[in-house]
Design a protein around this motif. Structure first.
Motif, PDB file in Angstrom:
ATOM      1  N   GLU A  35       0.832  -1.198   0.000  1.00  0.00           N
ATOM      2  CA  GLU A  35       0.000   0.000   0.000  1.00  0.00           C
ATOM      3  C   GLU A  35       0.873   1.256   0.000  1.00  0.00           C
ATOM      4  O   GLU A  35       0.642   2.198  -0.768  1.00  0.00           O
ATOM      5  N   LYS A  36       1.881   1.286   0.872  1.00  0.00           N
ATOM      6  CA  LYS A  36       2.747   2.454   0.968  1.00  0.00           C
ATOM      7  C   LYS A  36       3.516   2.664  -0.341  1.00  0.00           C
ATOM      8  O   LYS A  36       3.671   3.799  -0.813  1.00  0.00           O
ATOM      9  N   PHE A  37       3.993   1.574  -0.926  1.00  0.00           N
ATOM     10  CA  PHE A  37       4.775   1.671  -2.154  1.00  0.00           C
ATOM     11  C   PHE A  37       3.929   2.225  -3.296  1.00  0.00           C
ATOM     12  O   PHE A  37       4.321   3.200  -3.962  1.00  0.00           O
ATOM     13  N   TYR A  38       2.763   1.635  -3.544  1.00  0.00           N
ATOM     14  CA  TYR A  38       1.953   2.055  -4.687  1.00  0.00           C
ATOM     15  C   TYR A  38       1.274   3.406  -4.446  1.00  0.00           C
ATOM     16  O   TYR A  38       0.978   4.124  -5.407  1.00  0.00           O
ATOM     17  N   SER A  39       1.058   3.771  -3.202  1.00  0.00           N
ATOM     18  CA  SER A  39       0.574   5.126  -2.907  1.00  0.00           C
ATOM     19  C   SER A  39       1.629   6.150  -3.320  1.00  0.00           C
ATOM     20  O   SER A  39       1.313   7.189  -3.917  1.00  0.00           O
ATOM     21  N   ALA A  40       2.884   5.850  -2.992  1.00  0.00           N
ATOM     22  CA  ALA A  40       3.977   6.768  -3.314  1.00  0.00           C
ATOM     23  C   ALA A  40       4.245   6.831  -4.809  1.00  0.00           C
ATOM     24  O   ALA A  40       4.489   7.903  -5.366  1.00  0.00           O
ATOM     25  N   LEU A  42       2.216   5.569  -7.533  1.00  0.00           N
ATOM     26  CA  LEU A  42       1.086   5.797  -8.427  1.00  0.00           C
ATOM     27  C   LEU A  42      -0.009   6.680  -7.829  1.00  0.00           C
ATOM     28  O   LEU A  42      -1.016   6.951  -8.495  1.00  0.00           O
ATOM     29  N   GLY A  43       0.168   7.087  -6.583  1.00  0.00           N
ATOM     30  CA  GLY A  43      -0.808   7.985  -5.978  1.00  0.00           C
ATOM     31  C   GLY A  43      -2.121   7.340  -5.608  1.00  0.00           C
ATOM     32  O   GLY A  43      -3.144   8.025  -5.498  1.00  0.00           O
ATOM     33  N   TRP A  44      -2.120   6.032  -5.387  1.00  0.00           N
ATOM     34  CA  TRP A  44      -3.363   5.331  -5.103  1.00  0.00           C
ATOM     35  C   TRP A  44      -3.822   5.534  -3.658  1.00  0.00           C
ATOM     36  O   TRP A  44      -3.019   5.681  -2.738  1.00  0.00           O
ATOM     37  N   GLU A  45      -5.147   5.491  -3.496  1.00  0.00           N
ATOM     38  CA  GLU A  45      -5.774   5.475  -2.182  1.00  0.00           C
ATOM     39  C   GLU A  45      -6.359   4.089  -1.963  1.00  0.00           C
ATOM     40  O   GLU A  45      -6.580   3.340  -2.921  1.00  0.00           O
ATOM     41  N   TRP A  46      -6.634   3.742  -0.690  1.00  0.00           N
ATOM     42  CA  TRP A  46      -6.968   2.355  -0.374  1.00  0.00           C
ATOM     43  C   TRP A  46      -8.230   2.224   0.480  1.00  0.00           C
ATOM     44  O   TRP A  46      -8.553   3.100   1.275  1.00  0.00           O
ATOM     45  N   ARG A  47      -8.906   1.095   0.288  1.00  0.00           N
ATOM     46  CA  ARG A  47     -10.052   0.757   1.138  1.00  0.00           C
ATOM     47  C   ARG A  47     -10.202  -0.759   1.181  1.00  0.00           C
ATOM     48  O   ARG A  47      -9.698  -1.477   0.313  1.00  0.00           O
ATOM     49  N   ALA A 233      12.873   5.145  -3.751  1.00  0.00           N
ATOM     50  CA  ALA A 233      12.851   5.673  -2.382  1.00  0.00           C
ATOM     51  C   ALA A 233      12.001   4.828  -1.443  1.00  0.00           C
ATOM     52  O   ALA A 233      12.112   4.966  -0.224  1.00  0.00           O
ATOM     53  N   HIS A 234      11.186   3.934  -1.994  1.00  0.00           N
ATOM     54  CA  HIS A 234      10.276   3.144  -1.157  1.00  0.00           C
ATOM     55  C   HIS A 234      10.496   1.636  -1.310  1.00  0.00           C
ATOM     56  O   HIS A 234       9.574   0.840  -1.174  1.00  0.00           O
ATOM     57  N   GLY A 235      11.735   1.250  -1.568  1.00  0.00           N
ATOM     58  CA  GLY A 235      12.096  -0.163  -1.545  1.00  0.00           C
ATOM     59  C   GLY A 235      11.948  -0.905  -2.843  1.00  0.00           C
ATOM     60  O   GLY A 235      12.191  -2.117  -2.903  1.00  0.00           O
ATOM     61  N   GLY A 236      11.582  -0.224  -3.911  1.00  0.00           N
ATOM     62  CA  GLY A 236      11.474  -0.866  -5.211  1.00  0.00           C
ATOM     63  C   GLY A 236      12.768  -0.747  -5.991  1.00  0.00           C
ATOM     64  O   GLY A 236      13.783  -0.266  -5.469  1.00  0.00           O
ATOM     65  N   SER A 251      10.073  -2.621 -10.333  1.00  0.00           N
ATOM     66  CA  SER A 251       9.829  -3.790  -9.492  1.00  0.00           C
ATOM     67  C   SER A 251       9.491  -3.295  -8.100  1.00  0.00           C
ATOM     68  O   SER A 251      10.169  -2.407  -7.571  1.00  0.00           O
ATOM     69  N   ASP A 252       8.433  -3.830  -7.501  1.00  0.00           N
ATOM     70  CA  ASP A 252       8.061  -3.397  -6.152  1.00  0.00           C
ATOM     71  C   ASP A 252       8.902  -4.140  -5.107  1.00  0.00           C
ATOM     72  O   ASP A 252       9.753  -4.963  -5.463  1.00  0.00           O
TER      73      ASP A 252
END
Length: 270
Positions: A35-40, A42-47, A233-236, A251-252
């Motif tokens: 969640e943290k990676f793809y938010s950073a 691609l700007g995604w929000e989660w539910r 910056a977020h582990g990818g 790569s994530d």
């Protein structure tokens, strides 16, 4: 549509775009990190939705665009993005795949409001199918975060025949996907949109398992370089940067690969 998935008459359903990609999903070993990676990046929000705490829905502007599932006891190289294709009947689709040399990994299983299965084609490329109510209106899904899927495989024509017979491409049924051969690749269109390509290539001898027959997911973004920097910056990691194509393969943190394309170039190239 069979009786396994009861859907409202107003909800968008898989039969309305059967054969076309209708969803993408990621298997991950760490849901929070994903969640943290793809938010950073691609700007995604989660539910969380109807599938429980171990499956999260990503959204853009309130429109669901992708899913991420926490999966335990998987080999690290098994973490990957998978496209799901809409079908009117999951059972029939699985049967057609098996009859034509495909394999079934999971399902069909019920996931209200629909049913899903995870399959592999004759060359081992993994894909999913979905029968039932769509997570979002197909057109809204396509516009919120344009997704494009691409298969690199041993023989594009053989693969196209397999998928056409399994998913109903180029059939006589109204509304089916159109299949064309353009610029040395098979092109799939649905409702006028180009939604997939299939390429031939020397993939059988590829040393890197990730380069063997597989579906790749492309996401359109405003700034490819910014996505690369956020991923690092977020582990990818950056697998390959192609400035001429305004494209990067990333790569994530789990090793799942995906592509980001500059939005303008992405639209032109489809």
């Amino acid at each position: 549509m069979n009786s396994h998935s009861a859907v409202s008459s107003e909800a968008p359903v898989s039969r309305s775009v059967f054969g076309a990609p209708c969803w993408v999903s990621l298997a991950t070993g760490d849901l929070s990190a994903a969640e943290k990676f793809y938010s950073a990046v691609l700007g995604w929000e989660w539910r969380t939705g109807k599938l429980g705490e171990q499956y999260r829905f990503a959204s853009v502007g309130g429109v669901p665009v992708a899913g991420v599932a926490a999966v335990e006891f998987m080999q690290p190289k098994a973490f990957a993005w998978t496209p799901y294709f809409a079908t009117a009947d999951a059972d029939q689709t699985v049967a057609r795949s098996q009859e034509r040399g495909g394999t079934t990994a999971v399902g069909p299983l019920s996931f209200p409001p629909g049913r899903a299965a995870l399959l592999a084609d004759r060359d081992g490329a993994v894909f999913g199918i979905w029968e039932g109510e769509l997570v979002a209106d197909w057109e809204e899904w396509r516009r919120a975060a344009p997704v494009f899927v691409e298969l690199h495989t041993r023989d594009a024509f053989d693969a196209a025949i397999f998928y056409a017979e399994v998913l109903g491409w180029a059939s006589e049924i109204k509304g089916c996907c159109e299949v064309h051969y353009e610029n040395e690749k098979v092109v799939l269109r649905s409702r006028g949109d180009t939604v997939a390509h299939i390429h031939s290539g020397a993939v059988d001898s590829a040393r890197d398992p990730a380069m063997r027959p597989r579906w790749q997911i492309h996401f359109a973004v405003d700034d490819v370089q910014a996505c690369v920097e956020a991923a690092l910056a977020h582990g990818g990691s950056l697998v390959r940067l192609e400035p001429d194509l305004d494209q990067a393969i990333l790569s994530d943190p789990d090793g799942a690969r995906f592509l980001v394309n500059g939005r303008a170039h992405f639209v032109d190239q489809r």
